[in-house]
Scaffold this motif. Structure first.
Motif, PDB file in Angstrom:
ATOM      1  N   GLU A  23     -63.751  74.237   3.168  1.00  0.00           N
ATOM      2  CA  GLU A  23     -62.765  74.508   2.131  1.00  0.00           C
ATOM      3  C   GLU A  23     -61.374  74.254   2.688  1.00  0.00           C
ATOM      4  N   GLY A  24     -60.574  73.498   1.939  1.00  0.00           N
ATOM      5  CA  GLY A  24     -59.205  73.212   2.348  1.00  0.00           C
ATOM      6  C   GLY A  24     -58.244  73.550   1.233  1.00  0.00           C
ATOM      7  N   PRO A  25     -56.965  73.282   1.429  1.00  0.00           N
ATOM      8  CA  PRO A  25     -55.957  73.614   0.413  1.00  0.00           C
ATOM      9  C   PRO A  25     -56.138  72.841  -0.889  1.00  0.00           C
ATOM     10  N   HIS A  26     -56.904  71.743  -0.859  1.00  0.00           N
ATOM     11  CA  HIS A  26     -57.091  70.934  -2.061  1.00  0.00           C
ATOM     12  C   HIS A  26     -58.522  71.026  -2.586  1.00  0.00           C
ATOM     13  N   GLY A  27     -59.290  71.990  -2.050  1.00  0.00           N
ATOM     14  CA  GLY A  27     -60.652  72.170  -2.513  1.00  0.00           C
ATOM     15  C   GLY A  27     -61.677  71.915  -1.423  1.00  0.00           C
ATOM     16  N   GLU A  28     -62.904  71.667  -1.837  1.00  0.00           N
ATOM     17  CA  GLU A  28     -64.021  71.493  -0.915  1.00  0.00           C
ATOM     18  C   GLU A  28     -64.164  70.036  -0.489  1.00  0.00           C
ATOM     19  N   VAL A  29     -64.398  69.842   0.800  1.00  0.00           N
ATOM     20  CA  VAL A  29     -64.683  68.516   1.351  1.00  0.00           C
ATOM     21  C   VAL A  29     -66.007  68.607   2.108  1.00  0.00           C
ATOM     22  N   VAL A  30     -66.888  67.652   1.857  1.00  0.00           N
ATOM     23  CA  VAL A  30     -68.222  67.684   2.440  1.00  0.00           C
ATOM     24  C   VAL A  30     -68.508  66.347   3.124  1.00  0.00           C
ATOM     25  N   LEU A  31     -69.035  66.414   4.332  1.00  0.00           N
ATOM     26  CA  LEU A  31     -69.552  65.236   5.022  1.00  0.00           C
ATOM     27  C   LEU A  31     -71.066  65.317   4.976  1.00  0.00           C
ATOM     28  N   ARG A  32     -71.686  64.273   4.400  1.00  0.00           N
ATOM     29  CA  ARG A  32     -73.140  64.232   4.314  1.00  0.00           C
ATOM     30  C   ARG A  32     -73.658  62.988   5.027  1.00  0.00           C
ATOM     31  N   ARG A  34     -76.830  60.353   4.749  1.00  0.00           N
ATOM     32  CA  ARG A  34     -77.956  59.880   3.951  1.00  0.00           C
ATOM     33  C   ARG A  34     -78.618  58.742   4.733  1.00  0.00           C
ATOM     34  N   GLY A  35     -79.743  59.032   5.360  1.00  0.00           N
ATOM     35  CA  GLY A  35     -80.359  58.034   6.229  1.00  0.00           C
ATOM     36  C   GLY A  35     -79.412  57.696   7.370  1.00  0.00           C
ATOM     37  N   PRO A  36     -79.094  56.407   7.569  1.00  0.00           N
ATOM     38  CA  PRO A  36     -78.232  56.022   8.689  1.00  0.00           C
ATOM     39  C   PRO A  36     -76.736  56.053   8.359  1.00  0.00           C
ATOM     40  N   HIS A  37     -76.370  56.465   7.146  1.00  0.00           N
ATOM     41  CA  HIS A  37     -74.974  56.381   6.731  1.00  0.00           C
ATOM     42  C   HIS A  37     -74.383  57.747   6.412  1.00  0.00           C
ATOM     43  N   PHE A  38     -73.045  57.821   6.548  1.00  0.00           N
ATOM     44  CA  PHE A  38     -72.297  59.022   6.200  1.00  0.00           C
ATOM     45  C   PHE A  38     -71.588  58.814   4.874  1.00  0.00           C
ATOM     46  N   GLU A  39     -71.359  59.908   4.144  1.00  0.00           N
ATOM     47  CA  GLU A  39     -70.594  59.852   2.908  1.00  0.00           C
ATOM     48  C   GLU A  39     -69.715  61.089   2.787  1.00  0.00           C
ATOM     49  N   ILE A  40     -68.574  60.915   2.128  1.00  0.00           N
ATOM     50  CA  ILE A  40     -67.603  61.990   1.941  1.00  0.00           C
ATOM     51  C   ILE A  40     -67.551  62.352   0.464  1.00  0.00           C
ATOM     52  N   ILE A  41     -67.668  63.653   0.196  1.00  0.00           N
ATOM     53  CA  ILE A  41     -67.622  64.199  -1.152  1.00  0.00           C
ATOM     54  C   ILE A  41     -66.444  65.165  -1.220  1.00  0.00           C
ATOM     55  N   ALA A  42     -65.590  65.024  -2.230  1.00  0.00           N
ATOM     56  CA  ALA A  42     -64.453  65.933  -2.399  1.00  0.00           C
ATOM     57  C   ALA A  42     -64.553  66.599  -3.760  1.00  0.00           C
ATOM     58  N   ASN A  43     -64.621  67.915  -3.749  1.00  0.00           N
ATOM     59  CA  ASN A  43     -64.725  68.685  -4.993  1.00  0.00           C
ATOM     60  C   ASN A  43     -65.863  68.163  -5.883  1.00  0.00           C
ATOM     61  N   GLY A  44     -66.979  67.849  -5.249  1.00  0.00           N
ATOM     62  CA  GLY A  44     -68.144  67.382  -5.972  1.00  0.00           C
ATOM     63  C   GLY A  44     -68.102  65.932  -6.395  1.00  0.00           C
ATOM     64  N   CYS A  45     -67.022  65.214  -6.061  1.00  0.00           N
ATOM     65  CA  CYS A  45     -66.853  63.817  -6.458  1.00  0.00           C
ATOM     66  C   CYS A  45     -67.091  62.907  -5.257  1.00  0.00           C
ATOM     67  N   PHE A  46     -68.037  61.971  -5.392  1.00  0.00           N
ATOM     68  CA  PHE A  46     -68.291  61.014  -4.318  1.00  0.00           C
ATOM     69  C   PHE A  46     -67.054  60.153  -4.112  1.00  0.00           C
ATOM     70  N   LEU A  47     -66.608  60.041  -2.844  1.00  0.00           N
ATOM     71  CA  LEU A  47     -65.446  59.215  -2.534  1.00  0.00           C
ATOM     72  C   LEU A  47     -65.840  57.885  -1.913  1.00  0.00           C
ATOM     73  N   MET A  48     -66.597  57.921  -0.835  1.00  0.00           N
ATOM     74  CA  MET A  48     -66.919  56.690  -0.113  1.00  0.00           C
ATOM     75  C   MET A  48     -68.015  56.973   0.895  1.00  0.00           C
ATOM     76  N   ASP A  49     -68.639  55.886   1.389  1.00  0.00           N
ATOM     77  CA  ASP A  49     -69.630  56.046   2.442  1.00  0.00           C
ATOM     78  C   ASP A  49     -69.526  54.879   3.411  1.00  0.00           C
ATOM     79  N   THR A  50     -70.352  54.897   4.423  1.00  0.00           N
ATOM     80  CA  THR A  50     -70.281  53.886   5.479  1.00  0.00           C
ATOM     81  C   THR A  50     -71.268  52.750   5.265  1.00  0.00           C
ATOM     82  N   SER A  51     -71.789  52.595   4.044  1.00  0.00           N
ATOM     83  CA  SER A  51     -72.824  51.591   3.816  1.00  0.00           C
ATOM     84  C   SER A  51     -72.286  50.182   3.632  1.00  0.00           C
ATOM     85  N   ASP A  52     -71.002  50.038   3.263  1.00  0.00           N
ATOM     86  CA  ASP A  52     -70.486  48.700   2.978  1.00  0.00           C
ATOM     87  C   ASP A  52     -69.096  48.539   3.579  1.00  0.00           C
ATOM     88  N   GLY A  53     -68.059  48.894   2.850  1.00  0.00           N
ATOM     89  CA  GLY A  53     -66.704  48.868   3.396  1.00  0.00           C
ATOM     90  C   GLY A  53     -65.945  47.575   3.204  1.00  0.00           C
TER      91      GLY A  53
END
Length: 236
Positions: A23-32, A34-53
């Motif tokens: 939990e931060g000043p702008h809400g929840e941030v989650v690092l997940r 999924r298999g070999p890749h990481f993804e960032i979720i902010a306030n329940g909204c998918f932002l980006m992952d390491t699968s492409d870029g």
């Protein structure tokens, strides 16, 4: 450049694992993971992952191309994310100072000492790289007030100007926010804004804010509709 495809425990193959939730000043941030890749979720909204870029890299690469032969241009990256834009910038010796503004302490920690250091570790060690923990809207206004200028602003803090992660981010795309971006650019400097979808409205806002050479480039992705990058220039 690495896409952070890392070894996976067979027990976790095909599973989504929460690495850290904070939990931060702008809400929840989650690092997940999924298999070999990481993804960032902010306030329940998918932002980006390491699968492409590819679109995050093009954000920086195309901005440099637009600058032409400018000597050691200064770059401001808004939003660290999974690190692809920073890695692209550090990979290119033509860039001068590379400043990355990120407001989430958790994301900075995941890159400095956590799992995302596998993506960005070499770029963070580059002597040109500067990490700043700050709100991008406030930082751009402060840069404008202090007379600091950049040759390129590459912004990737939302899913686009019409799809913001938090309501306070809308100020970045407002007339005052775009005016601050324009003022923070050196004459002839480039503004590049990542988006999950095109926005004719935003193109109009850029022109109304005094930018020229406004265009939108589509970048094909592995799945779904193309990402886009909005480009605009401060008149020379």
């Amino acid at each position: 450049m690495s896409n952070a495809v890392l070894p996976v425990d067979p027990a976790d193959a095909g599973q989504t694992v929460t690495v850290e939730r904070r939990e931060g000043p702008h809400g929840e941030v989650v690092l997940r993971r999924r298999g070999p890749h990481f993804e960032i979720i902010a306030n329940g909204c998918f932002l980006m992952d390491t699968s492409d870029g590819r679109s995050e890299r093009l954000l920086v690469r195309a901005a440099l191309d637009e600058l032409g032969e400018r000597d050691r241009p200064r770059l401001l990256i808004g939003g660290l994310g999974v690190g692809f834009s920073l890695v692209e910038a550090a990979h290119e010796p033509r860039w001068g100072r590379i400043t990355v503004v990120e407001r989430e302490a958790a994301i900075l920690d995941w890159h400095r000492t956590g799992p995302l250091s596998a993506v960005s570790g070499e770029a963070l060690a580059d002597t040109r790289t500067e990490l700043v923990e700050a709100d991008l809207v406030e930082y751009v206004h402060e840069a404008r007030a202090a007379g600091r200028h950049f040759d390129a602003l590459c912004l990737d803090v939302d899913n686009g100007p019409d799809w913001t992660v938090t309501e306070d981010n809308t100020g970045l795309y407002s007339p005052a926010g775009l005016a601050a971006c324009r003022a923070a650019l050196a004459p002839g400097g480039i503004l590049a804004v990542w988006s999950a979808q095109p926005s004719e409205r935003f193109e109009g806002c850029l022109r109304n804010a005094g930018f020229c050479r406004v265009r939108t480039d589509e970048i094909p992705v592995a799945r779904g509709v193309p990402d886009v990058v909005h480009f605009a220039a401060r008149p020379a």
